[in-house]
Design an enzyme around this catalytic site. Structure first.
Site, PDB file in Angstrom:
ATOM      1  CG  HIS A  46      30.400  41.717 164.040  1.00 43.01           C
ATOM      2  ND1 HIS A  46      29.339  41.933 164.885  1.00 43.01           N
ATOM      3  CD2 HIS A  46      31.459  42.377 164.594  1.00 43.01           C
ATOM      4  CE1 HIS A  46      29.730  42.677 165.911  1.00 43.01           C
ATOM      5  NE2 HIS A  46      31.008  42.949 165.759  1.00 43.01           N
TER       6      HIS A  46
ATOM      7  CG  HIS B 195      34.289  40.968 168.100  1.00 39.35           C
ATOM      8  ND1 HIS B 195      33.772  41.282 169.335  1.00 39.35           N
ATOM      9  CD2 HIS B 195      33.859  41.957 167.258  1.00 39.35           C
ATOM     10  CE1 HIS B 195      33.072  42.401 169.248  1.00 39.35           C
ATOM     11  NE2 HIS B 195      33.102  42.827 168.004  1.00 39.35           N
ATOM     12  CD  GLU B 196      35.465  42.641 163.719  1.00 38.70           C
ATOM     13  OE1 GLU B 196      34.494  42.833 162.944  1.00 38.70           O
ATOM     14  OE2 GLU B 196      35.687  43.376 164.699  1.00 38.70           O
TER      15      GLU B 196
END
Length: 253
Positions: free
Chosen positions: A60, A56-57
């Site tokens: 980003h 997820h990170e």
């Protein structure tokens, strides 16, 4: 990783230990032949959650890099994680794209995992871990799409208000209040389930929901206070009470 340092906070091991304690007995009931090794499988649950948050990170960070925003750090902690990066020439569209990249990555992993399970039909411990991977990524992606700060979906509110008003701070203020509304809705849902004696409710769910609501309320409140302070300073400057503002600070997702 991907040119961005990743920092694992000690607090993550706390949630990892809680997962092992909670799910170890459940694994043992499903696979009694594992004995004490059932807790090792539960530990794999925690690792899968960690990897899901890391994916997820990283989404980003990579999306931010595509816009020329260098990432300075990815941190994994008790509450999941966050990515810090320096924003340059930010727009509502770019901000929204960076924010939604994280949930999109988790939902993509869930979809691919589900397709592989349907095709390969794994069984036993492997099948259970595969199902856990799909479920964890689906829930992480879906939860982060809720429209309120500090969740990624809060950027949808922020970007919409930002585009409509031309003020990112007004967008942040709206996203903060939306985040508080999300907390109220989550808390109300748990209370209704508990009051009606729903079989879906448990002490574990109540404890986890309380912790999540506390974290979200704190993050939403920080956004409201920060946005109010910036808007007050801007009005003061517009009235001739101060100089120009400084450069935009680091972003965080």
């Amino acid at each position: 990783m991907a040119g961005t340092p990743v920092r694992l906070q000690y607090s993550w091991f706390l949630i990892g230990g809680v997962i092992v304690i909670l799910f170890g007995p459940q694994v043992a009931r499903i696979f009694p032949e594992l004995g004490v090794w059932a807790h090792l499988v539960a530990a794999a649950y925690a690792v899968l959650l960690l990897l899901s948050v890391l994916a997820h990170e990283l989404a980003h960070a990579l999306t931010a890099r595509a816009f020329g925003w260098p990432s300075t750090e990815i941190e994994l902690n008790l509450w999941g994680g966050h990515t810090q990066f320096l924003t340059r020439e930010a727009t509502p569209g770019k901000s929204l794209a960076v924010s939604l990249a994280g949930p999109a990555a988790n939902l993509l992993i869930a979809a691919v995992g589900w397709a592989l399970i349907e095709a390969l039909e794994p069984v036993g411990v492997l099948g259970m871990l595969a199902s856990v991977t799909v479920l964890v990524n689906f829930l992480v992606g879906l939860f982060n799409l809720l429209p309120g700060h500090p969740l990624d979906g809060g950027r949808l509110v922020e970007s919409a208000v930002w585009r409509a008003t031309g003020s990112q701070d007004r967008g942040m203020l709206a996203a903060g209040w939306a985040g508080r509304a999300v907390v109220v809705a989550l808390a109300a849902t748990v209370l209704v389930l508990a009051a009606t004696g729903s079989p879906r409710i448990s002490l574990v769910l109540v404890v986890v929901a309380t912790m999540v609501c506390f974290f979200l309320w704190q993050g939403a409140g920080d956004a409201v206070r920060t946005a109010r302070a910036r808007l007050t300073r801007q009005r003061h400057d517009d009235d001739g009470g101060g100089g120009a503002g400084g450069p935009q600070g680091p972003g965080e997702r």
